[in-house]
Structure formats: structure tokens, C-alpha cells
Design an enzyme around this catalytic site. Structure first.
Site, PDB file in Angstrom:
ATOM      1  N   GLU A 162     -12.404  -1.355  12.393  1.00 24.53           N
ATOM      2  CA  GLU A 162     -12.401  -0.748  11.056  1.00 24.53           C
ATOM      3  C   GLU A 162     -13.576  -1.207  10.203  1.00 24.53           C
ATOM      4  O   GLU A 162     -14.245  -0.384   9.575  1.00 24.53           O
ATOM      5  CB  GLU A 162     -11.077  -1.080  10.360  1.00 24.53           C
ATOM      6  N   ASP A 186      -8.615  -8.787   5.005  1.00 20.63           N
ATOM      7  CA  ASP A 186      -8.277  -7.591   5.772  1.00 20.63           C
ATOM      8  C   ASP A 186      -9.269  -7.330   6.897  1.00 20.63           C
ATOM      9  O   ASP A 186     -10.110  -6.442   6.767  1.00 20.63           O
ATOM     10  CB  ASP A 186      -8.246  -6.374   4.822  1.00 20.63           C
ATOM     11  N   GLU A 235       0.819  -1.223   0.000  1.00 22.89           N
ATOM     12  CA  GLU A 235       0.000   0.000   0.000  1.00 22.89           C
ATOM     13  C   GLU A 235       0.850   1.270   0.000  1.00 22.89           C
ATOM     14  O   GLU A 235       0.623   2.200   0.771  1.00 22.89           O
ATOM     15  CB  GLU A 235      -0.958  -0.007   1.200  1.00 22.89           C
TER      16      GLU A 235
HETATM   17  O1  GCW Z   1      -6.790  -2.328   4.842  1.00 19.07           O
HETATM   18  C1  GCW Z   1      -5.873  -1.549   5.346  1.00 19.07           C
HETATM   19  C2  GCW Z   1      -6.437  -0.465   6.210  1.00 19.07           C
HETATM   20  C3  GCW Z   1      -5.351   0.554   6.354  1.00 19.07           C
HETATM   21  C4  GCW Z   1      -4.165  -0.132   7.045  1.00 19.07           C
HETATM   22  C5  GCW Z   1      -3.772  -1.383   6.247  1.00 19.07           C
HETATM   23  C6  GCW Z   1      -2.677  -2.172   6.933  1.00 19.07           C
HETATM   24  C7  GCW Z   1      -2.468   0.885   8.370  1.00 19.07           C
HETATM   25  O2  GCW Z   1      -7.584   0.062   5.608  1.00 19.07           O
HETATM   26  O3  GCW Z   1      -5.809   1.639   7.098  1.00 19.07           O
HETATM   27  O4  GCW Z   1      -3.068   0.734   7.124  1.00 19.07           O
HETATM   28  O5  GCW Z   1      -4.884  -2.208   6.099  1.00 19.07           O
HETATM   29  O6  GCW Z   1      -3.011  -3.028   7.739  1.00 19.07           O
HETATM   30  O7  GCW Z   1      -1.524  -1.928   6.675  1.00 19.07           O
END
Ligand code: GCW
Length: 689
Positions: free
Chosen positions: A409, A381, A309
Site C-alpha cells: 500500500e 499504518d 474508520e
Molecule cells: O490505512 C488503512 C488503509 C485501508 C485499510 C485500513 C485498515 C482495510 O488505507 O485501506 O482498510 O488501513 O487496516 O483497516
């Protein structure tokens, strides 16, 4: 100094109501003799003073030597320093004890009934002290105790996704970060209270900052702050601040860790490469960690999100994750530090489930001995429910940690009640069949002193710490379950309620029923409870929404089309060893709650006496009915819980009900749009004001 008063959570230490209990407790605990050999004993004495004063209604007498002529006393200290401990605890017991374990035992010494708390380390005795106070707060008998407790998981950390200079918290729903980097190294009492809360449930490490150590600036943000990001915590100007926090947490047995950026040598402006095999990079990390240890001699180590990411990583230099992790591992090894390297990587949204395994399984055995691969519980996730990651059973020669999400989340954030202990228990109990044998996730994690469990934290600067009062139960339950995954869900729930609200059995039973119904309800109305996931809205913000219903946004995750619903995840199922792979691949044998995670089925597929579509409709509808009942049960407690907390939770449950209906209606309309089969369901909305 902070002026806001904040909640005591599970450390309220309300007066013991039963006079018989109070009288035994007073006999054994009104006089306290503790060692002073180490800063942890300051913690122990303070906690016993606070706790016993509250519970027993009078201050305990803290002795520096064994008290004489008392009816009984409590002693806390090492065996070699205290005759009273030696009277009841054998040398070999201490030698055999886990470093963080403790013994609490009733002992007769010189004709007096005593209670001793001892351990192999001072940290063990801190845990023992909190354990005893919990027994008192939950009304347990203490006259004939013989407790030997050891943590099942060696590393038990909270991962803060806090952006230090912005003071924001990614996926935080409880206000800003509690860590105030602008004021540090000046300390706040709240840090100490936080350390108490964590030590009381057995947490032994915190990662201070977000794994996203670089994040894009947001519209309207002050550029001077936006440009500052977590990777800068390694700068020499910040290390005294890290040291100040370490000085608070260390006394509670909690180590400090930092999330670091793989490209730090470049970002800090010192090198033009972060290639893990370049000599100057090796040297840079070694010198950088030397400086960290100059400030924090017991620094725990680092957590790294790499090649994921937008965060940089070894792939930027055509190197493997093992090369990247080992670079940091070697630099930390001389100091006893550790690397937690995250397995959360994916290149596209299409077949995300298979990607972590494809990236890491082939690296089994390639990691340095102080590197631990930190794996999210499921392959997607932190969804409301996922099967466990295939990686857990595929890394026999690698240290592993499981990453759970305490903050909600994808399960309703700060509004919806979703008690997650049952979810975590299910994950821990899942049989991975690793090496062809019955091996639960919990057993794999407990095996090895470099393994562990991390939880993405849910606390913030909100006066009640977690935004939603009942979300405190998730923070509490995480610590307790990770200390011992064999604990029963019900006993964790009950001890939390008793310490937090009341020991009245009717209150305990009602609150427990609300908590226990909450995750199934969320699964019903947010997913239809057959294994679908990720029907939340993303939006275009830097930090995606993941809250509102928007099932049309990412069809690849749940597979809805004109023919049916669910995703054929044969590729993923085949990553499991047998018999798991076969079970998941068979529609008949696949657990109902994961059916549409693994299979794409026609809308009118006949399943357990109904059709898939009707079952989805029914579940979405039932979820709302459950929330309504949770709200009503909570309302019935108005006279049993103080107005402030009662009203807060009542308001949240009202809002949850409104949103649960929105989820139900959105999903039903979405399914109907594809299936063209109108819903035959009944709900009780008509009675709503
Ligand atoms: O799916 C994502 C979350 C992000 C998070 C990421 C991760 C910290 O939406 O907010 O970033 O996972 O776990 O690295």
C-alpha cells in the site's frame, strides 16, 4: 472453467540439472509409498507426483504398499501405520512434536535405504512433503537427512482484503479477487493451486474477505452490487460457498476465517441493536455461528475491525472493545473458533501513534481466552518503516498477533519493487524489553498457541498472482519467515530465486542483490531515510491513493515547518518500557532510521558530520541511484531469464526509476521550500535516454 494460464510461482519444479544430484534423488524418490488415511494424502500423492515428475524428469511410481526390490524409496505416513517409519522414528519423538511439525529422516529398512516423512498430524506431513520437494528444487543433498521441523508461530494467516461481490481488492495491485462469489459454490482449479502455494510456505489460515465489511458505493457502480458487502457472507445463502472453499483449503491444512461486521445483527435486519450485553444479541451470534459450523465444521473463526474508520463497534453502545470481542469469543468457543480483534483504531490524525496503546493497554487480561488482539507492526499504518507498536510489550495477559502488510500500500504498490522480508525480520527481532527483560517481538508472538502472525495478502486474479513478478517473493518470504522467524533473510531469498528463476549462482546473486537493495532504496527516495513517513498523496477517493508523492498534504505526520522537520513523539516514546523509552527520547541514542519519527530537529541540525537537510537530500538522491543500478543489474540477466518475465520486470523497473525521480524531486523541493537551503547533490539523470 478459467481459461487463463497462470504462473507456477515457487512451484515450478524445473528439472534438476546436476546429474549426480538427479541420480541420488531418483534412487530415493522414484518409488513413493504413502498412506491413504485421510484426504491430505491425496494432496501429498498429487504433489509428489507433480513435483517429482518435474524435478526428476520421469513420473514416480506411487505404491499402496511398501515396494520390494527397489534400491530405495520414499515413505510418507504415520508411525503407527508404517513399519518403515517405526524403523527410524521413536514414539516419544512423535508425542513431543508440535501438531503441525514433521520429521524427515533417512532410514534403513530391510536392507533398503529409505527416506521417511512423518508427523503427528496429516497437516504436518503435508508440510513435510513440501519441505522435501523444496530441498530437491534447491539442490540440497538428501542422502543423510535428519530434519525435525516445527512452526514457531501457531497461527499463520493471510488476510484477504477482498470485497466479495465487487470482486475488487482493497489495496490490491494484482487484479480482481481470485474468489468468485457469483460462481461459488462452483470451484476453480485456481483455488487449489493457491492452496498449494500457501501450504508450501506453511500458511494455515485465510480470511476470505476485507476487514471493511461495509464500504460506501462508488460513483458509477451498479447499485445492486454496491449494496452487497462482506457482512452478508454470514447469510445462509452464502454459507454453502464458504463451505465449498473450505473443502479445497482444508486438505492443505488451511482453515477458513471470515471478517464480520459488529453490527451484523442489525444489518441483517433481524435485531434493532448490536449491543454486546443484550441477551438477544448474544443469542443471535450464537445461532449464527451454529449455522456457520453446520456448513464448515472446522471453521477457524472471525476477524473484526470495530470502531475504526467507519466500521461499527462496541463503542457505538458505550461498551469496551473487550465486551465486544468477548461476545463473539463466547459464541465461537463451543465450536473451537477464534476471534482476531484488530487494534487498528484512531480517532484523529493528530497523534495517531499513541491511540492504539491508549485504547487497549488498559484492557490487558480482559479478553476471553479465544480472543487474540491483532496489532499492526507499527503505530501508524504500514509505512515504509515504523518503530514496533508499543502494544506488543504491554499485553502480558492477552493473546496477540502481529499484522504485517504483504501488499505494498505505502511502498510503491504494483510498480515499485520493495522486498519486505528484511523489514519483517527487523520487526520480529526488535527487543520490546517487555517485563524488563530482553524479549523480541518474535518471542512474544511465539509464546502461546493463540498467538500468531497475519499478512495482508498481495495476490489477485492476475496471471502472475502478484501483479509484479518479483512481488511473489514477498508472499513466499512472508510464509517462510512466519513459519520460522529465525531463518536468515538471505536463505529465504536464495531459495525463492532458485525455485522461481534459476540455480545459476550468478543469477541467484544478482537477483538477490536487487531484492536486498530494494527496501533501502524505497526508504531513501520516499522518506529521506531518517524516520519520516506518510508523505504519500491521499486524495478524495473512497480508497485513498497512498502512492504519489504529496508531502504537503499531511504535515502532522512528518512535522515539516520553517524551523525544522520531524515530529516530537515524546508521548509515544514514553509508552515503551525502559531502556527503550530513554533511547528513543535521546537524539544521540535514537537509531538514525527513526530519528525524525521521534524528534523535531532544526533543518541545519548537525548530525553525523552533516546537517539533517543535507542528509535528507543525499538519501533521496542515493535512492534513485540505487533504483537505476537495480534496473541495470536486471537488464544484465536478459539471457538468463525467459523473455516474458524478464521483460515484465524490466518494464516495472523502468517505471520505478521514473517515479523514484519524481519522489526525489518532490521531496527535495518541499524541504527546500521550508528550509530555504538549496540542495547540493549530484545525480546521474543526464545519462538517461
Ligand atoms: O490505512 C488503512 C488503509 C485501508 C485499510 C485500513 C485498515 C482495510 O488505507 O485501506 O482498510 O488501513 O487496516 O483497516
Amino acid at each position: 472453467m478459467e481459461t487463463t494460464a497462470y504462473d507456477d510461482c515457487w512451484l515450478r519444479y524445473e528439472p534438476v540439472q546436476s546429474s549426480a544430484r538427479r541420480s541420488t534423488y531418483r534412487t530415493l524418490c522414484s518409488h513413493v509409498f504413502t498412506s491413504t488415511a485421510g484426504p491430505e494424502f491425496g494432496v501429498i500423492r498429487d504433489e509428489l507426483h507433480t513435483g517429482l515428475t518435474g524435478l526428476l524428469g520421469r513420473e514416480p511410481h506411487l505404491w499402496m504398499h511398501p515396494p520390494r526390490s527397489t534400491d530405495g524409496f520414499l515413505a510418507v505416513g504415520r508411525r503407527e501405520r508404517m513399519a518403515v517409519v517405526r524403523a527410524g522414528v521413536d514414539k516419544h519423538e512423535i508425542e513431543a512434536l508440535h501438531a503441525e511439525g514433521f520429521i524427515i529422516r533417512s532410514v534403513e529398512w530391510e536392507g533398503t535405504d529409505c527416506l521417511v516423512i512423518t508427523g503427528a498430524t496429516n497437516a504436518g506431513m503435508v508440510y513435510g512433503t513440501f519441505h522435501l520437494l523444496r530441498l530437491l528444487a534447491t539442490g540440497e543433498p538428501i542422502d543423510e537427512l535428519d530434519i525435525v521441523e516445527e512452526p514457531k508461530n501457531d497461527t499463520r494467516t493471510i488476510n484477504h482484503w477482498d470485497n466479495p461481490f465487487r470482486r475488487s481488492v482493497e489495496r490490491g495491485y494484482a487484479g480482481s479477487s481470485i474468489f468468485d462469489w457469483a460462481q461459488l459454490p462452483a470451484l476453480r482449479d485456481r483455488y487449489r493451486v493457491y492452496a498449494r502455494m500457501l501450504a508450501a510456505v506453511g500458511i494455515n489460515g485465510i480470511v476470505l474477505n476485507n476487514v471493511n465489511t461495509q464500504t460506501p458505493s462508488r460513483p458509477g457502480e451498479n447499485p445492486a452490487i454496491a449494496d452487497m458487502a462482506g457482512w452478508q457472507l454470514l447469510d445462509s445463502s452464502q454459507l454453502p460457498k464458504v463451505a465449498a472453499l473450505a473443502s479445497v483449503f482444508r486438505r492443505y491444512g488451511i482453515k477458513i476465517y471470515l471478517s464480520v461486521n459488529f453490527a451484523a445483527p442489525v444489518l441483517m435486519g433481524e435485531l434493532d441493536t448490536a449491543d454486546p450485553l443484550a441477551d438477544e444479541v448474544v443469542q443471535w451470534w450464537s445461532e449464527t455461528f451454529d449455522a456457520v459450523y453446520d456448513h464448515v465444521p472446522d471453521f477457524g473463526g472471525v476477524l473484526v475491525k470495530a470502531d475504526s474508520e467507519g466500521q461499527p463497534g462496541p463503542h457505538d453502545y458505550n461498551r469496551t472493545h473487550a465486551a465486544g470481542a468477548n461476545l463473539l469469543g463466547r459464541a465461537l468457543a463451543p465450536h473451537g473458533g477464534r476471534v482476531f480483534w484488530r487494534a487498528f483504531v484512531y480517532g484523529s490524525h493528530d497523534d495517531r501513534a499513541v491511540q492504539a496503546y491508549n485504547t487497549f493497554a488498559g484492557l490487558n487480561g480482559a479478553f476471553h481466552e479465544n480472543v487474540t488482539l491483532q496489532i499492526k507492526n507499527g503505530p501508524i499504518d504500514f509505512q515504509p518503516r515504523e518503530p514496533v507498536s508499543t502494544l506488543f510489550g504491554a499485553l502480558s495477559e492477552t493473546n496477540i498477533a502481529c499484522e504485517l502488510q504483504i501488499t505494498q500500500e505505502y511502498t510503491g504498490q504494483g510498480v515499485h519493487l520493495c522486498y519486505l522480508v528484511p523489514q519483517w525480520k527487523e520487526i520480529f527481532e526488535t527487543d520490546t524489553h517487555a517485563n524488563g527483560e530482553r524479549t523480541s517481538v518474535a518471542e512474544l508472538l511465539a509464546h502461546g498457541d493463540q498467538n500468531g502472525v497475519a499478512g495482508v495478502g498481495n495476490i489477485g486474479a492476475d496471471p502472475n498472482w502478484t501483479g509484479h513478478y518479483l512481488a511473489q517473493a514477498n508472499c513466499y518470504g512472508f510464509g517462510r519467515l512466519v513459519w520460522n522467524p529465525d531463518l536468515e533473510i538471505e536463505s529465504i531469498t536464495e531459495e525463492w530465486i532458485t525455485q522461481t528463476f534459476s540455480d545459476d549462482p550468478a543469477v541467484v546473486e544478482t537477483v538477490a542483490s536487487i531484492l536486498h537493495d530494494s527496501w533501502p532504496a524505497v526508504l531513501d527516495y520516499m522518506t529521506g531515510h531518517l524516520g519520516l513517513l506518510h508523505m504519500m498523496y491521499n486524495g478524495n477517493d473512497v480508497v485513498e491513493n497512498h502512492y504519489d508523492p504529496a508531502p504537503g498534504e499531511w504535515p502532522a505526520y512528518h512535522g515539516a515547518d520553517d524551523d525544522g522537520i520531524g515530529v516530537d513523539r515524546t508521548d509515544y516514546a514514553e509508552q515503551y518500557p525502559e531502556p527503550l523509552a530513554e533511547q528513543y527520547l535521546s537524539v544521540d541514542d535514537c537509531p538514525t532510521e527513526l530519528l525524525l519519527f521521534f524528534h523535531h530537529l532544526p533543518w541545519e541540525y548537525e548530525y553525523e558530520g552533516t546537517t539533517i537537510i543535507q542528509r535528507l537530500y543525499d538519501n533521496c538522491t542515493a535512492g534513485v541511484e540505487t533504483v537505476r543500478s537495480m534496473r541495470d543489474r536486471w537488464a544484465s540477466l536478459a539471457d538468463d531469464i525467459d523473455r516474458k518475465r524478464h521483460r515484465h520486470v524490466a518494464e516495472r523497473l523502468d517505471e520505478q526509476l521514473v517515479e523514484a525521480k519524481q519522489w526525489r524531486d518532490t521531496l527535495i523541493a518541499f524541504f527546500d521550500e521550508y528550509a530555504d537551503i538549496p540542495a547540493q547533490t549530484q545525480h546521474s539523470d543526464e545519462s538517461e535516454p
